[in-house]
Scaffold this active site. Structure first.
Site, PDB file in Angstrom:
ATOM      1  N   HIS A 415       0.822  -1.214   0.000  1.00 48.95           N
ATOM      2  CA  HIS A 415       0.000   0.000   0.000  1.00 48.95           C
ATOM      3  C   HIS A 415       0.855   1.263   0.000  1.00 48.95           C
ATOM      4  O   HIS A 415       0.626   2.186  -0.795  1.00 48.95           O
ATOM      5  CB  HIS A 415      -0.932   0.003   1.222  1.00 48.95           C
ATOM      6  CG  HIS A 415      -1.767   1.239   1.311  1.00 48.95           C
ATOM      7  ND1 HIS A 415      -1.375   2.344   2.032  1.00 48.95           N
ATOM      8  CD2 HIS A 415      -2.960   1.555   0.745  1.00 48.95           C
ATOM      9  CE1 HIS A 415      -2.296   3.286   1.921  1.00 48.95           C
ATOM     10  NE2 HIS A 415      -3.268   2.831   1.149  1.00 48.95           N
ATOM     11  N   ARG A 513      38.922   8.622 -12.715  1.00 47.06           N
ATOM     12  CA  ARG A 513      40.303   8.449 -12.241  1.00 47.06           C
ATOM     13  C   ARG A 513      40.360   8.583 -10.719  1.00 47.06           C
ATOM     14  O   ARG A 513      40.115   9.657 -10.175  1.00 47.06           O
ATOM     15  CB  ARG A 513      41.203   9.484 -12.898  1.00 47.06           C
ATOM     16  CG  ARG A 513      41.239   9.402 -14.427  1.00 47.06           C
ATOM     17  CD  ARG A 513      42.150  10.476 -14.997  1.00 47.06           C
ATOM     18  NE  ARG A 513      42.193  10.436 -16.436  1.00 47.06           N
ATOM     19  CZ  ARG A 513      41.388  11.141 -17.226  1.00 47.06           C
ATOM     20  NH1 ARG A 513      40.459  11.912 -16.688  1.00 47.06           N
ATOM     21  NH2 ARG A 513      41.514  11.067 -18.538  1.00 47.06           N
ATOM     22  N   ARG A 561      38.395   3.543 -12.319  1.00 49.89           N
ATOM     23  CA  ARG A 561      39.692   2.883 -12.494  1.00 49.89           C
ATOM     24  C   ARG A 561      40.417   2.898 -11.161  1.00 49.89           C
ATOM     25  O   ARG A 561      40.637   3.953 -10.576  1.00 49.89           O
ATOM     26  CB  ARG A 561      40.532   3.605 -13.564  1.00 49.89           C
ATOM     27  CG  ARG A 561      41.849   2.885 -13.870  1.00 49.89           C
ATOM     28  CD  ARG A 561      42.651   3.631 -14.923  1.00 49.89           C
ATOM     29  NE  ARG A 561      43.166   4.895 -14.419  1.00 49.89           N
ATOM     30  CZ  ARG A 561      43.800   5.800 -15.168  1.00 49.89           C
ATOM     31  NH1 ARG A 561      43.967   5.583 -16.476  1.00 49.89           N
ATOM     32  NH2 ARG A 561      44.240   6.929 -14.644  1.00 49.89           N
ATOM     33  N   GLU A 662      46.014  -1.706 -22.299  1.00 43.02           N
ATOM     34  CA  GLU A 662      47.030  -0.694 -22.609  1.00 43.02           C
ATOM     35  C   GLU A 662      48.422  -1.292 -22.784  1.00 43.02           C
ATOM     36  O   GLU A 662      49.388  -0.560 -22.996  1.00 43.02           O
ATOM     37  CB  GLU A 662      47.049   0.359 -21.497  1.00 43.02           C
ATOM     38  CG  GLU A 662      47.183  -0.237 -20.100  1.00 43.02           C
ATOM     39  CD  GLU A 662      46.884   0.774 -18.999  1.00 43.02           C
ATOM     40  OE1 GLU A 662      47.003   1.986 -19.248  1.00 43.02           O
ATOM     41  OE2 GLU A 662      46.514   0.350 -17.893  1.00 43.02           O
ATOM     42  N   GLY A 683      43.275   1.889 -23.365  1.00 43.60           N
ATOM     43  CA  GLY A 683      44.013   3.090 -23.009  1.00 43.60           C
ATOM     44  C   GLY A 683      44.969   3.388 -24.145  1.00 43.60           C
ATOM     45  O   GLY A 683      46.110   2.911 -24.155  1.00 43.60           O
ATOM     46  N   SER A 684      44.490   4.154 -25.106  1.00 42.94           N
ATOM     47  CA  SER A 684      45.248   4.301 -26.364  1.00 42.94           C
ATOM     48  C   SER A 684      46.572   5.027 -26.177  1.00 42.94           C
ATOM     49  O   SER A 684      47.500   4.847 -26.971  1.00 42.94           O
ATOM     50  CB  SER A 684      44.397   5.026 -27.415  1.00 42.94           C
ATOM     51  OG  SER A 684      43.994   6.291 -26.948  1.00 42.94           O
ATOM     52  N   ASN A 685      46.716   5.838 -25.133  1.00 44.18           N
ATOM     53  CA  ASN A 685      47.985   6.539 -24.910  1.00 44.18           C
ATOM     54  C   ASN A 685      49.108   5.550 -24.613  1.00 44.18           C
ATOM     55  O   ASN A 685      50.127   5.489 -25.313  1.00 44.18           O
ATOM     56  CB  ASN A 685      47.853   7.535 -23.762  1.00 44.18           C
ATOM     57  CG  ASN A 685      46.854   8.623 -24.083  1.00 44.18           C
ATOM     58  OD1 ASN A 685      46.503   8.842 -25.235  1.00 44.18           O
ATOM     59  ND2 ASN A 685      46.388   9.318 -23.059  1.00 44.18           N
ATOM     60  N   ASP A 686      48.937   4.752 -23.536  1.00 50.02           N
ATOM     61  CA  ASP A 686      49.974   3.784 -23.179  1.00 50.02           C
ATOM     62  C   ASP A 686      50.090   2.691 -24.233  1.00 50.02           C
ATOM     63  O   ASP A 686      51.199   2.220 -24.539  1.00 50.02           O
ATOM     64  CB  ASP A 686      49.674   3.154 -21.817  1.00 50.02           C
ATOM     65  CG  ASP A 686      50.124   4.043 -20.663  1.00 50.02           C
ATOM     66  OD1 ASP A 686      50.644   5.143 -20.935  1.00 50.02           O
ATOM     67  OD2 ASP A 686      49.958   3.644 -19.494  1.00 50.02           O
ATOM     68  N   CYS A 733      39.257   4.928 -24.066  1.00 50.22           N
ATOM     69  CA  CYS A 733      39.192   6.128 -23.238  1.00 50.22           C
ATOM     70  C   CYS A 733      40.298   7.127 -23.558  1.00 50.22           C
ATOM     71  O   CYS A 733      40.554   8.038 -22.784  1.00 50.22           O
ATOM     72  CB  CYS A 733      39.216   5.759 -21.749  1.00 50.22           C
ATOM     73  SG  CYS A 733      40.640   4.791 -21.246  1.00 50.22           S
TER      74      CYS A 733
END
Length: 795
Positions: A415, A513, A561, A662, A683-686, A733
């Site tokens: 209810h 982060r 992360r 990465e 993680g395209s940078n590393d 990312c």
């Protein structure tokens, strides 16, 4: 003779358009009996004509209008009770016309013959002629009588149903909804009694959120009245409409149940000790019920609210009632619910007092008024937060004054839940089943903050760090962003910016982060805090940062992360010198996953896990997921996932573990990493640096660094193929998709699931993704798309 001129009609003579003749409940039972193959207990219904015949022949109409004229203020609880009681007394004082009595008695005898039972037990249920319409719910406002036997008793109960047309809550509701009390008539359903050993309710829409992808079933031992009344907190089962699988179950301890007594009437008994903590339905029964729910929803063409029972004699499932669900049918038409929110704030602490089921969403703050005795309802004041064991229909006038409602017992369809959703009041129910009862734990008169979206009550009136629009500020024109099949997530560091960015057209946070919380809020090394006796600072501060983001983005997912400081960065935290080594190349040193299982750091990692558990369990923010960074090999991944599980973070349907892809090994061994994770975020940078062996921060070789390099793109496409082959998702990312349109096109053509970018490029990326997807569809349609000139398959 026309239907409209008969005293009663059998179920097979009825259909749903007969609401004006027999009310919503009766017409729906007839509709299911005549036009579907779902099992409905057989019976008949008295008509609105019979009710009006009784009122006319007894001369009651004039008397009723006279009494109703005295109801000058429906919000006056004492006046409402007095007027309603006099109306009921007036009806009960009159004798039912003999020809109507004879018709009901003869039908009862005929019912016994038709079902092969002499003098059968039946349920007599009220059905108002404006009840159970998609835009008006009268459900539960009139009376129901169970386990009734004998013609004379049936006739008496039908008259009691007539009188229940004027309960306090029914009169109040009609007055507020603008229904004419005299025009609303009542039908009585006389239906074969199901000797329920288990019963409950089910919805084809999530009644707390409006999500219509699943079926919600609530189940308890005994007769279903205790579920509807909220006397017990039922089990909850969620079944996917798409694949007809049970995707969630919550078994609550039940110590009492309502059962039928031999010879008539019902009684409350104790649930046997061995059954109190076991599932009330088998999986087969759950799926059978879900199948009936889907059939009923398909037949009616709208969200449905149903009651059911499992007969103890045959173990057969029966559908006892079905009506259109009212709240979300209306809200979804209007474009969603409006959530109330308090503007009076005084603290920033988030101390949880109790938790419960999030029955009606919203967030408000205010003063608690605990009411245990119904006789004290009149003491309740406008704007207070009602805390009680469970509301009853007669409480509706007080509930309407409440800013929020919290109860000890009850489920999502009790209810308190139903009325709160209709009134748009935040509501939390079943706190006793989630730990401690609200009436015991929350002192009367204190200030609290109710987060009914997540089922949490906090101590004090909480101030959220929000910037209000200044008076006179220009109002921005709403921007349109086309929907995309590829999700666009957002990267975020500072939790305090989450509220500001929450309005961006993103699908959630793809990368939160954790390091930012350490350097901005904590400042001290986790091992130093453990050594000095303050590990709680890590848990509380991390959890608070995560909470801000998850709450701002809810219900959209947030992926945290775990910490990924290099040793040189950890050393900069207070006390870090004692615990951090000096490494010649910290970038490739003791970081990410290699720390988490290391005996020198494992206790600190467990604190990170505890913070995630606190956000998900204590704050109720289940949209938080996690990601493991810089994991060099499969063995590391296995160890980390095991530690997480030991801390209470085990992968499941509403908790995902991602791996930061990465390192080349993440790509090459993706088929083995798949066993331990739900997906990947590139993680395209590393990854670019490690594939090309090139430090992007070294000016001498930085010109070689390029995410568009064929080696990098081959690695990305290979990961997507291997991940998708086992149902895993892949995101990215890094900034490449927003910087290079051709790289974004490559990702979408490769089948990437999502792209996560910084807040300043979310809008641009959303439009870019939409354009690329449209181009891909056009190319597929025309067959004239540009051909790939490079071999992207990894052979």
């Amino acid at each position: 003779m026309k239907k409209e001129e008969q005293f009663l009609l059998w179920f097979e003579q009825l259909e749903r358009k007969d609401v004006d003749i027999v009310g919503g409940k009766s017409s729906s039972l007839g509709e299911m009996t005549a036009k579907t193959d779902v099992p409905v207990p057989y019976g008949f219904a008295t008509t609105a004509y019979a009710y009006r015949y009784f009122i006319k022949e007894s001369g009651l109409e004039e008397k009723m209008r006279s009494i109703l004229s005295e109801l000058t203020d429906v919000e006056n609880s004492a006046l409402l009770r007095d007027v309603s009681a006099r109306l009921r007394d007036a009806i009960m004082a009159e004798k039912m016309p003999q020809d109507l009595q004879d018709a009901i008695g003869a039908a009862y005898v005929e019912l016994g013959k038709r079902v092969g039972e002499e003098n059968p037990y039946v349920a007599v249920r009220s059905s108002a002629t404006a009840e159970d319409l998609p835009d008006a719910s009268f459900a539960g406002q009139q009376d129901t009588y169970l386990n009734v036997q004998g013609a004379e008793t049936i006739i008496a109960k039908v008259k009691e149903c007539y009188a229940s047309c004027f309960t306090d809550r029914a009169v109040y509701y009609r007055e507020k909804q603008g229904f004419d009390h005299i025009e609303v008539a009542l039908s009585a359903v006389v239906q074969m009694m199901v000797f329920s050993k288990t019963s409950g309710v089910m919805f084809t829409v999530n009644v707390a959120t409006g999500d219509d992808n699943n079926i919600l079933i609530e189940a308890a031992f005994g007769l279903g009245e205790y579920v509807v009344q909220g006397t017990v907190t039922p089990d909850n089962y969620t079944i996917s409409k798409h694949d007809h699988k049970i995707i969630d179950r919550c078994v609550n301890e039940q110590d009492i149940m309502l059962v039928r007594k031999k010879g008539g009437d019902c009684e409350e008994v104790q649930v046997p000790e061995e059954l109190r903590k076991v599932q009330t339905l088998t999986d087969e029964q759950i799926l059978e019920l879900a199948d009936y729910a889907k059939k009923i929803e398909k037949h009616y063409g709208c969200y449905m609210d149903m009651e059911w029972g499992v007969d103890e004699r045959t173990n057969k499932i029966w559908i006892l009632q079905a009506r259109p669900e009212t709240v979300w049918s209306r809200r979804n038409k209007e474009g969603g619910a409006k959530v109330q929110e308090s503007k009076s704030m005084t603290t920033t602490d988030h101390k949880v007092i109790v938790k419960g089921l999030p029955a009606s969403p919203g967030k408000v703050s205010g003063r608690v008024h605990v009411i245990l005795d119904p006789s004290r309802i009149d003491e309740f004041k406008e704007g207070e937060i009602l805390v009680t064991e469970m509301t009853a229909p007669d409480w509706v006038p007080a509930m309407k004054k409440a800013k929020a409602i919290v109860t000890d017992s009850g489920g999502m369809t009790c209810h308190a839940s139903i009325v709160s959703r209709e009134l748009g009041i935040p509501c939390i129910v079943g706190t006793k089943s989630r730990g401690e009862a609200a009436t015991v734990t929350i002192p009367d008169g204190i200030d609290v903050t109710i987060d009914a979206t997540h089922g949490v009550v906090y101590e004090g009136i909480i101030e959220e760090a929000k910037k209000e629009n200044q008076a006179g500020a220009a109002v921005a024109v709403a921007e349109y962003f086309p929907p995309t099949g590829t999700k666009v997530y957002m990267n975020l560091g500072d939790p305090e910016l989450a509220e500001k960015y929450s309005s961006l057209p993103c699908d959630g946070i793809g990368l939160m982060r954790e390091e930012f919380i350490w350097t901005t809020y904590i400042h001290e090394h986790p091992l130093y805090l453990i050594k000095t006796g303050h590990p709680e600072k890590v848990v509380d501060q991390l959890a608070e940062g995560m909470r801000q983001v998850c709450q701002a983005m809810a219900p959209r997912p947030v992926t945290l992360r775990f910490s990924d400081f290099k040793s040189s960065e950890y050393r900069d935290l207070k006390g870090g010198d004692e615990f951090e080594p000096y490494e010649p190349s910290a970038l490739l040193g003791w970081r990410g996953a290699s720390r988490y299982y290391d005996p020198k750091y494992i206790e600190a990692f467990k604190l990170e896990c505890q913070a995630v558990v606190k956000v998900r369990e204590e704050f109720g923010l289940k949209n938080l997921n996690v990601m493991i960074p810089f994991c060099r090999n499969v063995e590391e991944c296995e160890k980390v996932v095991k530690i997480m599980a030991e801390c209470g973070l085990e992968r499941g349907k509403d908790f995902k573990v991602w791996l930061m892809a990465e390192i080349p090994s993440n790509i090459i061994l993706a088929d083995q990493f798949n066993k331990y994770v739900d997906g990947y975020s590139i993680g395209s940078n590393d990854l670019t640096m490690l594939v090309l062996g090139c430090d992007r921060d070294n000016d001498t070789v930085s010109h070689i660094y390029d995410e568009r390099n064929l080696a990098v793109r081959r690695a990305v496409r290979h990961l997507i193929e291997v991940a998708h082959s086992e149902g895993k998702t892949v995101s990215i990312c890094g900034q490449a998709p927003s910087v290079y349109p051709e790289f974004c096109e490559f990702l979408i053509k490769s089948g990437i699931d999502s792209i996560s970018v910084n807040p300043d490029t979310v809008k641009f990326t959303k439009r870019l993704v939409a354009q690329v997807e449209q181009r891909v569809m056009l190319d597929a349609l025309t067959g004239r798309g540009r051909k790939e000139v490079e071999e992207l398959d990894w052979k």
